[in-house]
Design a protein around this motif. Structure first.
Motif, PDB file in Angstrom:
ATOM      1  N   ALA A  55      -4.475  31.299 -10.779  1.00 15.63           N
ATOM      2  CA  ALA A  55      -5.415  30.235 -11.081  1.00 15.63           C
ATOM      3  C   ALA A  55      -4.992  29.275 -12.447  1.00 15.63           C
ATOM      4  CB  ALA A  55      -6.791  30.554 -11.046  1.00 15.63           C
ATOM      5  N   ARG A  56      -4.647  30.069 -13.290  1.00 17.92           N
ATOM      6  CA  ARG A  56      -4.113  29.352 -14.472  1.00 17.92           C
ATOM      7  C   ARG A  56      -3.115  28.559 -14.349  1.00 17.92           C
ATOM      8  NH1 ARG A  56      -4.798  30.748 -19.856  1.00 17.92           N
ATOM      9  NH2 ARG A  56      -3.169  29.872 -21.172  1.00 17.92           N
ATOM     10  N   LEU A  57      -2.191  29.003 -13.356  1.00 16.79           N
ATOM     11  CA  LEU A  57      -0.795  27.963 -12.940  1.00 16.79           C
ATOM     12  C   LEU A  57      -1.270  27.019 -12.037  1.00 16.79           C
ATOM     13  CD1 LEU A  57       1.551  31.033 -12.900  1.00 16.79           C
ATOM     14  CD2 LEU A  57       1.299  29.383 -14.860  1.00 16.79           C
ATOM     15  N   ASP A  58      -1.879  27.288 -11.222  1.00 10.14           N
ATOM     16  CA  ASP A  58      -2.168  26.432  -9.951  1.00 10.14           C
ATOM     17  C   ASP A  58      -3.758  25.552  -9.648  1.00 10.14           C
ATOM     18  OD1 ASP A  58       0.331  27.390  -9.479  1.00 10.14           O
ATOM     19  OD2 ASP A  58      -0.109  28.211  -7.617  1.00 10.14           O
ATOM     20  N   CYS A  59      -4.873  26.123 -10.383  1.00  9.57           N
ATOM     21  CA  CYS A  59      -5.890  25.349 -10.141  1.00  9.57           C
ATOM     22  C   CYS A  59      -6.228  24.705 -11.182  1.00  9.57           C
ATOM     23  CB  CYS A  59      -6.899  26.639 -10.148  1.00  9.57           C
ATOM     24  SG  CYS A  59      -8.749  26.262  -9.766  1.00  9.57           S
ATOM     25  N   PRO A  60      -6.681  23.108 -10.661  1.00  6.48           N
ATOM     26  CA  PRO A  60      -7.301  23.003  -9.186  1.00  6.48           C
ATOM     27  C   PRO A  60      -6.122  22.276  -8.547  1.00  6.48           C
ATOM     28  CG  PRO A  60      -7.645  21.252 -10.950  1.00  6.48           C
ATOM     29  CD  PRO A  60      -7.228  22.317 -11.721  1.00  6.48           C
ATOM     30  N   ARG A  61      -5.146  21.779  -8.944  1.00  7.69           N
ATOM     31  CA  ARG A  61      -4.138  20.913  -8.426  1.00  7.69           C
ATOM     32  C   ARG A  61      -3.576  21.346  -7.183  1.00  7.69           C
ATOM     33  NH1 ARG A  61      -3.283  19.579 -13.625  1.00  7.69           N
ATOM     34  NH2 ARG A  61      -3.781  17.442 -14.297  1.00  7.69           N
ATOM     35  N   GLN A  62      -3.026  22.765  -7.347  1.00 11.60           N
ATOM     36  CA  GLN A  62      -2.201  23.290  -6.006  1.00 11.60           C
ATOM     37  C   GLN A  62      -3.228  24.368  -5.250  1.00 11.60           C
ATOM     38  OE1 GLN A  62      -0.608  23.562  -9.202  1.00 11.60           O
ATOM     39  NE2 GLN A  62       0.653  21.532  -8.370  1.00 11.60           N
ATOM     40  N   ARG A  99      -5.721  25.837 -23.685  1.00 11.37           N
ATOM     41  CA  ARG A  99      -5.870  25.211 -24.864  1.00 11.37           C
ATOM     42  C   ARG A  99      -5.099  23.471 -24.871  1.00 11.37           C
ATOM     43  NH1 ARG A  99      -9.571  27.227 -25.199  1.00 11.37           N
ATOM     44  NH2 ARG A  99     -10.296  28.905 -26.357  1.00 11.37           N
ATOM     45  N   LEU A 100      -4.374  23.210 -23.953  1.00 10.85           N
ATOM     46  CA  LEU A 100      -3.988  21.950 -23.808  1.00 10.85           C
ATOM     47  C   LEU A 100      -4.990  20.759 -23.764  1.00 10.85           C
ATOM     48  CD1 LEU A 100      -0.436  22.120 -21.927  1.00 10.85           C
ATOM     49  CD2 LEU A 100      -0.708  21.963 -24.367  1.00 10.85           C
ATOM     50  N   ALA A 101      -5.078  19.679 -24.176  1.00 10.28           N
ATOM     51  CA  ALA A 101      -6.157  18.719 -23.886  1.00 10.28           C
ATOM     52  C   ALA A 101      -6.309  18.501 -22.334  1.00 10.28           C
ATOM     53  CB  ALA A 101      -5.866  17.414 -24.814  1.00 10.28           C
ATOM     54  N   ARG A 118      -9.977  19.315 -20.325  1.00  7.36           N
ATOM     55  CA  ARG A 118     -10.575  18.215 -19.628  1.00  7.36           C
ATOM     56  C   ARG A 118     -10.861  18.980 -18.211  1.00  7.36           C
ATOM     57  NH1 ARG A 118      -7.520  14.620 -22.643  1.00  7.36           N
ATOM     58  NH2 ARG A 118      -5.906  14.513 -20.874  1.00  7.36           N
ATOM     59  N   LEU A 119      -9.831  19.422 -17.487  1.00  7.70           N
ATOM     60  CA  LEU A 119      -9.919  19.913 -16.453  1.00  7.70           C
ATOM     61  C   LEU A 119     -11.228  20.999 -16.145  1.00  7.70           C
ATOM     62  CD1 LEU A 119      -6.367  20.148 -15.047  1.00  7.70           C
ATOM     63  CD2 LEU A 119      -8.053  18.693 -13.871  1.00  7.70           C
ATOM     64  N   PHE A 120     -11.273  21.747 -17.149  1.00 12.27           N
ATOM     65  CA  PHE A 120     -12.078  22.911 -17.286  1.00 12.27           C
ATOM     66  C   PHE A 120     -13.599  22.276 -17.541  1.00 12.27           C
ATOM     67  CE2 PHE A 120     -14.647  26.397 -19.391  1.00 12.27           C
ATOM     68  CZ  PHE A 120     -14.581  27.321 -18.416  1.00 12.27           C
ATOM     69  N   GLN A 121     -13.575  21.056 -18.374  1.00 16.32           N
ATOM     70  CA  GLN A 121     -14.890  20.538 -18.379  1.00 16.32           C
ATOM     71  C   GLN A 121     -15.670  20.184 -17.248  1.00 16.32           C
ATOM     72  OE1 GLN A 121     -13.917  18.048 -21.935  1.00 16.32           O
ATOM     73  NE2 GLN A 121     -13.892  19.884 -23.231  1.00 16.32           N
ATOM     74  N   ASP A 122     -14.576  19.343 -16.465  1.00 14.18           N
ATOM     75  CA  ASP A 122     -15.132  19.020 -15.193  1.00 14.18           C
ATOM     76  C   ASP A 122     -15.513  20.014 -14.292  1.00 14.18           C
ATOM     77  OD1 ASP A 122     -14.090  16.471 -16.021  1.00 14.18           O
ATOM     78  OD2 ASP A 122     -12.481  16.391 -15.104  1.00 14.18           O
ATOM     79  N   LEU A 123     -14.720  21.033 -13.981  1.00 17.18           N
ATOM     80  CA  LEU A 123     -15.184  22.253 -13.414  1.00 17.18           C
ATOM     81  C   LEU A 123     -16.546  22.591 -13.699  1.00 17.18           C
ATOM     82  CD1 LEU A 123     -14.692  24.693 -11.632  1.00 17.18           C
ATOM     83  CD2 LEU A 123     -13.581  25.708 -13.428  1.00 17.18           C
ATOM     84  N   HIS A 125     -17.199  26.601 -23.742  1.00 14.78           N
ATOM     85  CA  HIS A 125     -15.857  26.000 -23.509  1.00 14.78           C
ATOM     86  C   HIS A 125     -15.896  24.775 -22.731  1.00 14.78           C
ATOM     87  CE1 HIS A 125     -13.958  29.087 -25.917  1.00 14.78           C
ATOM     88  NE2 HIS A 125     -14.328  29.911 -25.234  1.00 14.78           N
ATOM     89  N   GLY A 126     -16.961  24.671 -21.841  1.00 16.88           N
ATOM     90  CA  GLY A 126     -17.110  23.713 -20.884  1.00 16.88           C
ATOM     91  C   GLY A 126     -17.740  22.325 -21.033  1.00 16.88           C
ATOM     92  N   PHE A 127     -18.378  22.239 -22.521  1.00 12.98           N
ATOM     93  CA  PHE A 127     -18.739  21.078 -22.726  1.00 12.98           C
ATOM     94  C   PHE A 127     -18.210  20.580 -24.117  1.00 12.98           C
ATOM     95  CE2 PHE A 127     -21.313  23.151 -19.853  1.00 12.98           C
ATOM     96  CZ  PHE A 127     -21.673  22.289 -18.650  1.00 12.98           C
ATOM     97  N   GLN A 128     -17.832  19.069 -24.273  1.00 16.08           N
ATOM     98  CA  GLN A 128     -17.354  18.614 -25.657  1.00 16.08           C
ATOM     99  C   GLN A 128     -18.684  18.504 -26.519  1.00 16.08           C
ATOM    100  OE1 GLN A 128     -14.662  15.574 -25.015  1.00 16.08           O
ATOM    101  NE2 GLN A 128     -13.995  15.597 -27.116  1.00 16.08           N
ATOM    102  N   GLU A 129     -19.839  18.002 -25.888  1.00 15.26           N
ATOM    103  CA  GLU A 129     -21.177  17.596 -26.594  1.00 15.26           C
ATOM    104  C   GLU A 129     -22.092  18.419 -25.919  1.00 15.26           C
ATOM    105  OE1 GLU A 129     -21.310  13.642 -27.206  1.00 15.26           O
ATOM    106  OE2 GLU A 129     -19.957  13.398 -28.922  1.00 15.26           O
ATOM    107  N   PRO A 130     -22.174  19.595 -25.973  1.00 21.40           N
ATOM    108  CA  PRO A 130     -23.119  20.717 -25.217  1.00 21.40           C
ATOM    109  C   PRO A 130     -24.663  20.165 -25.614  1.00 21.40           C
ATOM    110  CG  PRO A 130     -22.054  22.019 -26.897  1.00 21.40           C
ATOM    111  CD  PRO A 130     -21.231  20.533 -26.776  1.00 21.40           C
TER     112      PRO A 130
END
Length: 937
Positions: free
Chosen positions: A117-124, A162-164, A168-173, A224-229
């Motif tokens: 999942a770390r390598l492929d989620c969510p794109r692949q 940790r990449l920006a 963002r993808l994790f925040q969307d999730l 870790h899922g919200f920029q402004e929780p």
């Protein structure tokens, strides 16, 4: 690899790889290693570990090989990467069902899926999260648990990226699944609370396991899922609910008792709730501001009021204290020095804290910390009696404040005292006042209380600087306490000497030091081992203090040293031996043995056996004493006024140490160098041959940096004793010669080669000639031809030499070949002059007194340096180096004069016309620069 036909072969190899017989195991592992890059191999592994009928150990191994394969071959850019077709098939196979019956294998599969999942989620792998959520909703208990376990590991892994873009993808999730995660946690929590009340332990344990997993998921999503929780009502709602749930779970702890099967997991869940708050505070301090008041009320009530009695367990208390501490010292909650510059949220947080920490609250917290949490426990007192060394080491433990109650308590006390010292100083001083005078040895409670209060005064030493006259207290109260010899009073003797150690660098008059040394001398003979170990630690703090005066300490040195050596022999634990040895090293380093002159030898009966024991690889203690032992050995040599037979004898330990090739090799080389500086003749005559053999063995398998360290020893030996050094290290020199001729590529090694050859050429020319003859014979060349190659390479690689001393040495060495009628040397004349001019540029500077140029490296006499108060006096070795420099051509011969005299001699040899022709081979710019350097001679 055809899956159907390969399955049985791979299964057989995996089965053999679980064997205890290495004859079966090794070939199987090799076969599996070869298959790692075969297409289809991981599909076979997937089928094997999904087959619940097979042996558990074989399935476990299949999972591990699959997991390792992800790390090595899953990325598209990896060598022998898996094909996209196989990866698609594997991803589908991994989430077909969640019914693994074995817990350990289920966990490994969950970790494995998370790695993909770390390598492929969510794109692949867009279907992963929906499939997991659907399975979590299922009614099948095993499937639900395994899916939830996988959901947690996937969430944990994705949250760690940790990449920006990944954030963002994790925040969307997180925004998409947060509501579901909250409802899942709430459902399992309610089920657990109902079942535990109904005393249905098996069902409660199952629900608690799911509560724990769903809470782990929520922790990652929340933190870790919200920029402004703070702007998300569900997040803040969950965090507020945490306090209510914590109270409910703590009440469960009170009811179920320690024997209940749920108890351990219940405590884990409580700790996890506190981790949610601590993590959120760490990552989102501003968003945490609305929770400050409630957090402080909750934590203080359970830790400092009767509300926590019978409920709070140690790890929970530690977490609550950490929560208070992080709020108290959080920089985001402190206004700027200029209030107008403060952020509104900082002012708000500060206002909440100020309203909470009232005078009565702070007073109660301060008193409770000292009078309750600082008290030595029955377990600690039992450890003191049964295992004093472990107790002493535990008390001086490292960075454990987050996890252990006592260190955590002390750190919280320090932070609160620092931030609210005006309120807490009178409270602590009142507690001290109430304990004045010796305590009745029969009053165990008062003895423990005094120990706790003195502990607090020691910890807060810097804050109490203006409020405590420690010198008076030492003379009028503490000295008397140390003279109470009753065995029960050892608590206070040990605490008082520790207390003095805490204050020694804060406020302790120099005039009182001799009195303190008398105390240390007495306590080093105390019947109690813990007191003696604590005294040794205070001694170290005393000699490390900037007000330490050697002359005050010298009358006690020999006696204290003998007692330290005796203590080192008495203790048995690795950590304690290291601690005592470290004290010995510090004393030697600070006293600087040269201050004793000839008397320093009086310490050798104690010093040398310690060095001998700690550096003898045939003795078991060397494993943990070696590093400090080597440092002590080095310090002793550096401060020794003269060599002794005993000092020479312990060098017998060195050859085995050099064979170790450990991280201590650099210190070993420093010790060898120290012996050479101390007494090159005696040392090399005794150990030169064996040392040369050790170096020869080392050079066969050593890094470039290690090679340089070996060569530097040879260079120093040649510098100190050119004739004997060349003789003793003769077997190493052909390799140096070949390295120069072959143009060694590593610049630092080449520089050292040239430094060694420069010493030989300049200071032992007859040896250079014999070496040149030997190398010419080996190479099948004429001596002149080989000499030409050496000079040519020397000139070519002069830029590798960066140290000014070595650059001047090269110039002195090469120009020493003049005068010469040798055609090869005359052919290389231009290069020799080039090096001389470069070196003259390095060393010549203007004399401010005469306005003329002079060689700045010249030293005419040895002066004792004038030291400021904070500077260490030079060691005996420093003095030896200075005296040696006075005899070193680099520092005693003017390069300007030497070049001039050699050129004059060459001119006399060749005559003016011949010399003129020779000078025409030199670039005109160089000639002009040379003339400028030599014009005033």
């Amino acid at each position: 690899m055809d899956i159907d036909s390969a399955s049985s072969v791979v299964l057989q190899a995996l089965t053999q790889a679980t064997s205890q017989d290495t004859a079966v195991l090794k070939p199987a592992e090799e076969q599996l290693r070869q298959w790692e890059t075969q297409p289809g191999f991981y599909s076979v592994l997937l089928n094997i570990f999904n087959n619940h009928m097979l042996d558990v150990n074989v399935r476990w191994l299949a999972v591990l090989y699959f997991k390792n394969g992800i790390d090595r071959y899953w990325r598209r850019v990896a060598p022998n990467a898996l094909s996209e077709e196989e990866k698609t098939s594997l991803r589908a196979g991994l989430i077909t069902n969640f019914n693994e019956p074995v817990n350990q294998i289920a966990t490994q599969i969950a970790v494995l899926i998370a790695k993909v999942a770390r390598l492929d989620c969510p794109r692949q792998w867009p279907e992963l999260i929906p499939v997991l959520l659907e399975s979590v909703k299922g009614q099948d208990g095993l499937q639900q648990h395994r899916a939830l376990l996988t959901f947690y590991h996937v969430t944990k892994t994705l949250a760690s990226k940790r990449l920006a873009q990944d954030k963002r993808l994790f925040q969307d999730l997180a925004s998409g699944i947060y509501s579901f995660a909250c409802s899942l946690w709430s459902h399992h929590t309610d089920c657990f609370l109902q079942q535990i009340c109904a005393r249905d332990e098996p069902a409660a344990l199952s629900s608690l396991e799911r509560t724990l997993l769903s809470l782990k998921v929520l922790r990652k999503l929340t933190v870790h899922g919200f920029q402004e929780p703070q702007q998300n009502m569900e997040v803040m709602g969950f965090l507020n609910a945490v306090f209510e749930r914590l109270k409910e779970f703590l009440e469960c702890c009170r009811q179920v008792g320690p024997e209940n099967t749920c108890r351990e997991k219940l405590e884990k869940t409580i700790i996890l709730y506190t981790k949610v708050l601590l993590d959120f505070l760490e990552y989102h301090p501003c968003a945490f501001i609305p929770l400050i008041q409630r957090s402080l009320e909750f934590a203080v009530s359970y830790v400092f009021t009767p509300a926590g009695e019978g409920v709070a367990f140690e790890r929970f208390i530690v977490q609550c204290m950490n929560l208070i501490k992080m709020i108290v010292k959080n920089e985001a909650y402190k206004p700027a020095k200029n209030i107008e510059d403060s952020k509104p949220e900082s002012l708000e947080a500060h206002k909440i804290k100020t309203a909470f920490f009232t005078h009565p609250t702070l007073t109660e917290i301060g008193r409770r910390l000292v009078s309750h949490y600082f008290l030595l426990t029955e377990e600690e007192l039992a450890m003191w009696e049964e295992d004093p060394e472990s107790f002493a080491v535990e008390e001086t433990g490292g960075d454990s404040w987050k996890y252990s109650l006592r260190p955590c308590t002390e750190v919280l006390f320090l932070d609160i005292f620092h931030n609210y010292s005006q309120t807490l100083t009178p409270v602590l001083l009142e507690m001290v006042e109430n304990l004045q005078g010796p305590t009745n040895v029969e009053d165990h409670v008062q003895l423990l209380m005094k120990d706790a209060v003195y502990n607090a005064v020691g910890l807060a030493a810097y804050e109490l600087f203006d409020s405590v006259d420690f010198d008076q207290w030492f003379k009028n109260q503490l000295l008397g306490e140390l003279q109470v010899s009753h065995h029960r009073y050892k608590l206070i003797r040990r605490r008082v000497i520790w207390l003095i150690g805490q204050w020694i660098s804060v406020k302790f008059k120099s005039v009182l030091r001799p009195l303190l040394y008398e105390v240390i001398l007495s306590l080093m003979q105390d019947p109690d081992l813990v007191v003696r170990i604590e005294t040794a630690t205070t001694l170290k703090l005393t000699v490390d203090d900037f007000e330490f005066r050697t002359e005050q300490f010298l009358p006690y040195l020999e006696s204290i040293f003998g007692l330290l050596f005796h203590l080192l022999q008495q203790v048995t634990e690795c950590d304690t031996k290291m601690q005592v040895l470290h004290v010995i090293s510090c004393v030697i380093e600070r006293v600087n043995i040269q201050g004793l002159g000839a008397e320093s030898k009086n310490l050798y009966p104690f010093l040398l056996p310690v060095i001998q024991l700690s550096t003898d690889v045939s003795q078991p203690p060397h494993v943990y004493l070696l590093e400090d032992g080597l440092e002590l050995w080095l310090v002793t040599l550096e401060n020794s006024p003269a060599v002794t037979p005993e000092l020479l004898r312990i060098f017998q330990n060195m050859s085995a140490l050099l064979e170790l090739s450990s991280e201590n090799l650099r210190t070993c080389f420093q010790i060898v160098n120290a012996y050479i500086y101390l007494s090159a003749t005696e040392f090399l005559q005794n150990y030169g041959e064996s040392l040369c053999q050790s170096f020869s063995d080392l050079l066969k398998d050593i890094t470039n940096e290690g090679q340089v360290q070996v060569l530097k020893v040879v260079e120093i030996a040649l510098k100190v004793s050119p004739i004997l050094g060349a003789h003793m290290f003769q077997p190493l020199l052909p390799a140096v010669f070949r390295g120069i001729v072959d143009g060694e590529r590593y610049p630092v090694v080449m520089s050292t080669y040239l430094g060694i050859m420069g010493r030989i050429l300049l200071q032992n020319s007859s040896f250079f000639s014999s070496l040149l003859s030997k190398m010419a014979s080996e190479c099948g060349q004429e001596m002149d031809q080989l000499l030409g190659s050496v000079i040519e390479m020397w000139v070519d690689r002069m830029d590798n030499i960066t140290q000014p001393e070595r650059r001047k040495l090269s110039a002195l060495a090469l120009v020493s070949l003049l005068p010469s009628d040798n055609s090869v040397i005359q052919d290389k004349f231009c290069g020799i002059i080039n090096i001389c001019v470069e070196a003259l540029h390095d060393v010549m500077s203007e004399d401010p007194e005469t306005g003329t140029s002079k060689d700045c490296m010249l030293m005419s006499h040895f002066e004792e340096p004038k030291l400021s108060d904070d500077e260490e006096p030079p060691t005996e070795q420093d003095k030896r180096k200075k005296l040696l420099a006075l005899e070193d051509p680099v520092h005693s011969v003017s390069l300007q004069h030497f070049v001039y005299e050699k050129l004059k001699a060459q001119q006399a040899l060749m005559g003016d016309p011949g010399f003129g022709v020779l000078m025409e081979t030199v670039d005109t710019v160089l000639v002009r620069q040379l003339q400028e350097f030599l014009q005033n001679l």
